[in-house]
Design an enzyme around this catalytic site. Structure first.
Site, PDB file in Angstrom:
ATOM      1  N   ARG A 375      75.184  -0.588  17.563  1.00  0.00           N
ATOM      2  CA  ARG A 375      76.145   0.497  17.816  1.00  0.00           C
ATOM      3  C   ARG A 375      77.129   0.513  16.657  1.00  0.00           C
ATOM      4  O   ARG A 375      77.646  -0.529  16.268  1.00  0.00           O
ATOM      5  CB  ARG A 375      76.921   0.281  19.122  1.00  0.00           C
ATOM      6  CG  ARG A 375      76.049   0.160  20.362  1.00  0.00           C
ATOM      7  CD  ARG A 375      76.907   0.151  21.622  1.00  0.00           C
ATOM      8  NE  ARG A 375      76.169  -0.331  22.782  1.00  0.00           N
ATOM      9  CZ  ARG A 375      75.355   0.407  23.521  1.00  0.00           C
ATOM     10  NH1 ARG A 375      75.143   1.666  23.187  1.00  0.00           N
ATOM     11  NH2 ARG A 375      74.727  -0.112  24.561  1.00  0.00           N
ATOM     12  N   HIS A 435      69.182  -6.804  18.859  1.00  0.00           N
ATOM     13  CA  HIS A 435      70.583  -6.896  19.276  1.00  0.00           C
ATOM     14  C   HIS A 435      71.366  -7.855  18.387  1.00  0.00           C
ATOM     15  O   HIS A 435      72.589  -7.994  18.534  1.00  0.00           O
ATOM     16  CB  HIS A 435      70.631  -7.362  20.741  1.00  0.00           C
ATOM     17  CG  HIS A 435      71.947  -7.185  21.408  1.00  0.00           C
ATOM     18  ND1 HIS A 435      72.743  -8.253  21.786  1.00  0.00           N
ATOM     19  CD2 HIS A 435      72.629  -6.073  21.764  1.00  0.00           C
ATOM     20  CE1 HIS A 435      73.838  -7.807  22.362  1.00  0.00           C
ATOM     21  NE2 HIS A 435      73.813  -6.491  22.365  1.00  0.00           N
ATOM     22  N   HIS A 596      84.317 -10.268  24.725  1.00  0.00           N
ATOM     23  CA  HIS A 596      82.951  -9.992  24.275  1.00  0.00           C
ATOM     24  C   HIS A 596      82.334 -11.157  23.510  1.00  0.00           C
ATOM     25  O   HIS A 596      81.174 -11.093  23.106  1.00  0.00           O
ATOM     26  CB  HIS A 596      82.981  -8.735  23.387  1.00  0.00           C
ATOM     27  CG  HIS A 596      81.673  -8.055  23.216  1.00  0.00           C
ATOM     28  ND1 HIS A 596      80.999  -8.037  22.011  1.00  0.00           N
ATOM     29  CD2 HIS A 596      80.902  -7.351  24.076  1.00  0.00           C
ATOM     30  CE1 HIS A 596      79.875  -7.351  22.137  1.00  0.00           C
ATOM     31  NE2 HIS A 596      79.787  -6.931  23.380  1.00  0.00           N
TER      32      HIS A 596
END
Length: 687
Positions: A375, A435, A596
């Protein structure tokens, strides 16, 4: 909440996390406009929950009626329990909005004008606004045999209008639908001199409901009510059949807005027969209907804090710090050559990561750049830097994950732009989302009088996204450690080429070594504990679900290993159970920033192993994704990670929620000294 059923636990765990987020909106210590923002965040999270998780449950029940989940509970029963919890959460959300937040906003001069209290002057202003700004773009749809009920777009704001009378063609009017275009602002600010408040607002829904008769001239409007339909937004791509992933996704994206209905939201005063009609048209049952006291989409209130110039009602702005070494050394490659650089976002700036890429794009000595993108946002300076590097003749390779949920279209657009300037774009490995967060720069340098190629790497726990780097807590490491850099090179080689598994020196990689290496590290602590040695595990992550890891943690606890877990979201491990997990604690931190980090600490007989990772402890991260965990080798940086990423949060007694042995969470209660990890880190870094 029963931890006997993993599927149910996962869904309820997601809702439980959102309950903790919503609790921020009830906390008087949180600035008022930020409390409103937390309500909006909860709504946004619930939207995704229904679009993906509940949609998946509904699909399973439709495909296999009466079937059981893998853990033995009927899917219908699981679904019913989740719906019951979701309904309670939504009710609490609106009650908090109306009973606490809105009254407090009114006291501060921030007011929402309802149509029932408009003065004549306010009504005239509203009528002009409707006529000039709304009426030209609204398209009313009358329902009759020639105009069946429209398939309204996913999460769009709609109005169902009950009508009476005959139209110009002599047709009997019964019902009409009005969909509010997404281009229209959901919040309209009323002039202060008319409002009587410093900040007066009118909802788009109020304007439309008040003047909806203008859309159906010469007819009687008996009622007008808001509704919104949430649809299944999971994209289906048959990985065994596709020949071009990008083309396949481009074909699927338009259908996302028109998937099967999952949830119906209606305003609380909507007549029963209208609700029944909407449910029938959507193919939903009564339990899928959420009656809300207010706007059907609270996410649309998110812009309000930015529209109100009241710094005293918001978090104090923070300016991320920059490490002294990077300030004093203009050339980032020289700075990294002096030793590894650790960046702790959002307390430290993300700008050095972007600056490293910009310097690489312009440095004549740089020959190649490799980057993973999961992202990054629609307007990304990082992607612009990669394109600049390609234009400057660098060998640029970008692994773009096209299946990053809800970012597919953005990533497709970036892939096209990168290819247009000559960059190599690959989409990783079909069946394994990429990822991992990695950047690799290859640069020609002179060492011992010889010209050689040297690698520099950046590895992180979070995305290459400048905006979220100001909102999410993450670590990033810049290093020229050649063993780590060689490992990163091998991972890129696997992603872009075809070949057998390559042995890595320092990194743990999914789907190959991360899971077994983690199991080995847990077992090593268990062996040390059984031998009477000190043994300790501390780990921080977003979710803990993988059963083998959980079983090993139970074994370690029984062996005497002290285990502290900081799990922000879903956790299927049951802490504090006598004879099973006496030595395990689980806490969730919910505060100003989204926690996170993924940090894994093992005492390792005094050697203290610390790994940072992109991976949570979930099946998908271990077995269906490309992930990396990387060691912090520098002793000083290792102490920083332990202090800033683990110890600070284990000592937090303000933002921490402690998981009980029955799976429920209780908020930590401050003692004589109140400790907030995020606040202390902001102070430490002078933000």
């Amino acid at each position: 909440m029963s931890l006997r059923y993993p599927l149910l636990n996962r869904e309820l765990g997601i809702l439980g996390f959102n309950e903790r987020v919503l609790a921020q909106a009830a906390d008087p210590s949180v600035p008022l406009l930020e409390r409103l923002r937390f309500i909006c965040i909860t709504s946004s999270n619930l939207d995704e929950f229904f679009e993906i998780r509940m949609a998946g449950l509904q699909e399973q029940m439709q495909d296999n009626p009466g079937s059981l989940s893998p853990d033995g509970m009927s899917l219908q029963h699981c679904y019913d329990l989740v719906v019951e919890r979701a309904q309670k959460l939504v009710h609490r959300q609106y009650r908090l909005l109306h009973e606490t937040v809105l009254p407090a906003l009114e006291e501060e001069g921030i007011y929402f004008h309802g149509t029932d209290s408009w003065t004549d002057e306010q009504t005239q202003w509203a009528r002009r606004y409707f006529a000039n700004e709304l009426l030209p773009v609204l398209t009313p749809i009358g329902l009759d045999p020639a105009h069946p009920f429209p398939r309204v777009l996913n999460k769009s704001l709609n109005f169902v209008v009950e009508l009476e009378g005959k139209d110009a063609f002599g047709r009997q009017a019964v019902m009409g639908i009005v969909q509010a275009p997404r281009a229209l602002p959901r919040l309209v600010q009323m002039p202060q001199e008319l409002s009587g408040f410093a900040y007066g607002f009118v909802l788009l829904s109020s304007l439309l409901q008040r003047f909806v008769n203008e859309l159906f001239p010469n007819l009687i409007v008996r009622s007008c009510n808001q509704f919104r339909i949430t649809r299944n937004s999971e994209l289906f791509v048959d990985e065994d059949e596709i020949t071009n992933l990008r083309v396949a996704l481009q074909g699927e994206l338009p259908a996302r807005h028109l998937g099967n209905a999952v949830r119906l939201e209606v305003s609380a005063e909507t007549p029963v027969h209208i609700v029944r009609r909407l449910l029938d048209e959507s193919g939903l049952s009564e339990k899928d209907c959420y009656h809300v006291d207010g706007p059907v989409n609270l996410v649309r209130l998110m812009p309000l804090p930015e529209m109100v110039d009241r710094p005293d009602l918001k978090f104090v702005p923070h300016v991320p710090a920059t490490p002294d070494r990077l300030v004093k050394t203009a050339n980032l490659f020289d700075a990294i050559d002096q030793g590894d650089v650790l960046l702790h976002h959002p307390y430290e700036s993300f700008q050095p990561v972007l600056e490293l890429l910009l310097q690489a794009a312009q440095d004549p000595s740089v020959v190649a750049i490799k980057q993973t993108i999961y992202r990054t946002g629609t307007d990304s300076p990082l992607m612009n830097a990669l394109m600049q590097a390609a234009r400057n003749g660098k060998e640029v390779t970008v692994v773009v994950e096209l299946l990053a949920r809800f970012d597919e279209e953005t990533n497709i657009n970036w892939a096209s732009q990168l290819e247009a300037v000559g960059a190599h774009v690959v989409y990783g490995v079909v069946g394994h989302k990429c990822h991992a967060k990695m950047m690799l720069i290859v640069r020609r340098v002179t060492e011992n009088g010889k010209s050689v190629l040297k690698r520099y790497a950046h590895l992180g726990t979070g995305n290459y996204h400048p905006r979220t780097a100001r909102l999410y807590s993450d670590f990033g490491l810049m290093t020229s450690d050649q063993m780590i850099c060689e490992d990163v090179h091998h991972v890129f080689q696997q992603l872009t080429g075809i070949g057998g598994e390559l042995k890595l020196h320092e990194l743990w990689q999914s789907p190959f070594t991360l899971h077994p290496k983690l199991i080995d590290a847990i077992r090593a602590e268990s062996q040390n504990a059984r031998a009477g040695k000190k043994a300790r595990i501390v780990a921080k992550m977003n979710a803990l679900l993988e059963p083998t890891v959980i079983a090993e943690l139970y074994e370690a606890s029984q062996a005497g290993v002290k285990i502290d877990l900081i799990v922000r979201g879903v956790c299927s491990l049951q802490p504090g159970v006598a004879g099973l997990s006496d030595n395990i604690t689980v806490r969730s931190i919910v505060g100003r920033f989204l926690e996170h980090h993924r940090i894994f600490y093992f005492f390792a007989n005094g050697d203290e192993k610390v790994y940072l990772s992109s991976a949570d402890w979930m099946d998908r991260n271990f077995f269906r994704r490309v992930e990396v965990a990387f060691p912090i080798k520098d002793r000083r940086l290792k102490r920083r990670v332990i202090a800033e990423g683990l110890s600070a949060f284990l000592g937090d007694n303000q933002a921490a929620w402690i998981m009980q042995s029955d799976g429920h969470y209780r908020r930590s209660r401050p003692g004589k000294t109140s400790r907030n990890a995020q606040a202390s880190l902001l102070t430490k870094f002078g933000c």
